[in-house]
Design a protein around this motif. Structure first.
Motif, mmCIF file in Angstrom:
data_model
loop_
_atom_site.group_PDB
_atom_site.id
_atom_site.type_symbol
_atom_site.label_atom_id
_atom_site.label_comp_id
_atom_site.label_asym_id
_atom_site.label_seq_id
_atom_site.Cartn_x
_atom_site.Cartn_y
_atom_site.Cartn_z
ATOM 1 N N VAL A 12 0.839 -1.204 0.000
ATOM 2 C CA VAL A 12 0.000 0.000 0.000
ATOM 3 C C VAL A 12 0.872 1.250 0.000
ATOM 4 N N VAL A 13 0.553 2.149 -0.906
ATOM 5 C CA VAL A 13 1.222 3.452 -0.970
ATOM 6 C C VAL A 13 0.185 4.512 -0.627
ATOM 7 N N VAL A 14 0.541 5.448 0.243
ATOM 8 C CA VAL A 14 -0.381 6.515 0.608
ATOM 9 C C VAL A 14 0.210 7.851 0.189
ATOM 10 N N LEU A 15 -0.581 8.626 -0.561
ATOM 11 C CA LEU A 15 -0.214 10.010 -0.882
ATOM 12 C C LEU A 15 -1.054 10.901 0.018
ATOM 13 N N GLU A 16 -0.386 11.692 0.839
ATOM 14 C CA GLU A 16 -1.116 12.433 1.875
ATOM 15 C C GLU A 16 -0.212 13.569 2.366
ATOM 16 N N PRO A 17 -0.768 14.788 2.487
ATOM 17 C CA PRO A 17 0.086 15.909 2.919
ATOM 18 C C PRO A 17 0.490 15.830 4.397
ATOM 19 N N ASP A 18 -0.302 15.121 5.213
ATOM 20 C CA ASP A 18 -0.055 15.100 6.651
ATOM 21 C C ASP A 18 0.611 13.774 7.041
ATOM 22 N N VAL A 55 0.246 3.235 8.483
ATOM 23 C CA VAL A 55 0.243 1.791 8.209
ATOM 24 C C VAL A 55 0.644 1.454 6.773
ATOM 25 N N ALA A 56 0.989 2.478 5.987
ATOM 26 C CA ALA A 56 1.325 2.221 4.585
ATOM 27 C C ALA A 56 2.741 1.675 4.445
ATOM 28 N N ASP A 57 2.990 0.903 3.387
ATOM 29 C CA ASP A 57 4.346 0.430 3.092
ATOM 30 C C ASP A 57 5.207 1.590 2.626
ATOM 31 N N THR A 58 4.590 2.478 1.850
ATOM 32 C CA THR A 58 5.315 3.634 1.308
ATOM 33 C C THR A 58 4.451 4.870 1.460
ATOM 34 N N LYS A 59 5.068 5.957 1.919
ATOM 35 C CA LYS A 59 4.332 7.212 2.075
ATOM 36 C C LYS A 59 4.889 8.225 1.090
ATOM 37 N N LEU A 60 3.991 8.948 0.465
ATOM 38 C CA LEU A 60 4.389 10.095 -0.344
ATOM 39 C C LEU A 60 3.792 11.311 0.359
ATOM 40 N N ALA A 69 -0.809 -0.444 -9.160
ATOM 41 C CA ALA A 69 -1.637 -1.020 -10.218
ATOM 42 C C ALA A 69 -3.039 -0.414 -10.161
ATOM 43 N N ALA A 70 -3.469 -0.023 -8.982
ATOM 44 C CA ALA A 70 -4.815 0.526 -8.822
ATOM 45 C C ALA A 70 -4.792 1.574 -7.713
ATOM 46 N N VAL A 71 -5.585 2.623 -7.887
ATOM 47 C CA VAL A 71 -5.606 3.724 -6.919
ATOM 48 C C VAL A 71 -7.042 4.037 -6.543
ATOM 49 N N THR A 72 -7.263 4.313 -5.259
ATOM 50 C CA THR A 72 -8.579 4.757 -4.801
ATOM 51 C C THR A 72 -8.400 5.973 -3.909
#
Ligand code: ADP
Ligand code: MG
Length: 358
Positions: free
Chosen positions: A5-11, A19-24, A42-45
């Motif tokens: 799981v990759v999370v894109l998040e400003p905070d 809990v993400a494997d990778t944070k952006l 592969a997929a984004v929500t």
């Protein structure tokens, strides 16, 4: 289910980022991070409906996105949302758009008393003002920064329901058992499933409306539709959320498939099966207010042990860095063999926490 799981998040303190494997760590419209996200995934929500639809458009060029930007755009804007209700033949509150000074004079008197809501960015009752009569409208609109708004007639509500559906790319659509929701101050306080105050026919029409909306938008993913049962028994739609919803959190503990598993399955293109509820459930939201009981200046976390000693209590804390009044810090789901038993234990929890009875 084994996915990274990759999370894109400003905070960086956001619960999902923890809990993400990778944070952006970047704004939702940061070009380089969106490019990196589409390269890695592969997929984004989206987990939050106010992510700019343009970002989802951008991602869709490189990877699968569910829901699609167009559907999120509808749910982000109360006027588009109401137009979508009409297009799908789903009733909603009488309303009028308020965009310019000139619109003020043209608002039909039948909408008063009403509720003025900003068209965008509202949540947990924020961006709303009650408006008793036409004379109060200009003042309320000024309060909301003269943003694009919708004025809705204030409805006589007997109770509130929500329906969560998950629809796959093949059009197959399933739903969770229907939730009955109690809001306090515009914020969800209590969810009960099965819904104690709705008859079978009303539940069936609520489910049919939610399926119709998902179909009409050619929606893929998890969608929540909030509805009101009016005093005269009529069912009207309130709003939609293009994501798993607070009222569906009970499904983690009370159903054999949760709303989050449905979300993962829609992303993976895996089959959707209708969740089966194995326990009656009452969910209580834990707001930041509970950290300030006793008039303390400094927040202090409630004692959880007196709740966890009760049967069927499941505690979920989101790990938010700071407690604030009105902020959702977590929730409790009480599961039991019967709705009556779940309700009794949930009332005990409410009493121990100092939450008003429901
Ligand atoms: P939010 O995006 O903050 O959830 P909602 O439109 O769902 O905004 O409004 C929050 C709550 O306010 C609703 O759950 C309901 O209790 C109440 N409410 C909203 N619209 C109306 C209305 N037209 N008439 C009466 N009550 C309303
Ligand atoms: Mg709402």
């Amino acid at each position: 289910m084994g996915f990274g799981v990759v999370v894109l998040e400003p905070d960086g303190h956001a619960p999902a980022a923890r809990v993400a494997d990778t944070k952006l760590l970047a704004p939702y419209d940061d070009e380089a991070s969106l490019a990196e996200l589409s390269r890695l995934c592969a997929a984004v929500t989206t987990e939050f409906e106010n992510v700019p639809a343009a970002s989802l458009h951008r991602l869709a060029a490189h990877c699968s996105t569910a829901p699609e930007a167009a559907a999120v755009e509808v749910c982000q804007h109360r006027l588009r949302e109401k137009a979508q209700f009409a297009a799908a033949g789903v009733p909603c509150a009488a309303h009028a758009a308020l965009r310019t000074e000139a619109d003020l004079a043209g608002i039909p008197p039948s909408l008063f008393p009403g509720i003025l809501k900003t068209a965008r960015m509202g949540y947990d009752g924020k961006g709303q003002r009650p408006v008793d009569d036409a004379a109060a409208l200009a003042g309320a609109w000024n309060d909301l920064g003269r943003a694009e708004c919708v004025l809705e007639a204030r409805l006589a509500i007997r109770c509130e329901l929500s329906v969560i559906v998950a629809r796959g790319a093949d059009g197959h659509c399933v739903h969770l058992p229907v939730q009955q929701n109690l809001h306090r101050g515009g914020i969800l306080a209590v969810t009960r499933v099965p819904a104690p105050d709705a008859d079978a026919a009303t539940i069936a029409s609520a489910v049919a409306m939610a399926h119709r909306l998902a179909e009409a938008m050619d929606y893929v993913g998890v969608l929540c539709v909030e509805l009101f049962i009016l005093d005269d028994g009529q069912l009207v739609a309130n709003e939609m959320a293009p994501r798993p919803h607070n009222s569906g959190h009970y499904s983690i503990d009370a159903c054999d498939v949760s709303q989050f598993e449905l979300q993962v399955r829609t992303l993976a293109g895996w089959p959707l099966v209708a969740p089966r509820q194995h326990s009656a459930a009452v969910m209580l939201n834990l707001l930041g207010d509970l950290w300030f009981t006793g008039g303390l200046e400094k927040p202090s976390e409630p004692e959880w042990a007196p709740l966890l000693e009760l049967p069927g209590v499941h505690l979920h804390l989101y790990g938010k860095a700071e407690a604030r009044r009105g902020r959702k810090m977590g929730h409790l789901t009480v599961t039991a063999v019967s709705a009556g038993q779940a309700c009794r234990v949930a009332l005990q929890c409410a009493e121990r926490l100092g939450i008003e009875r429901f």
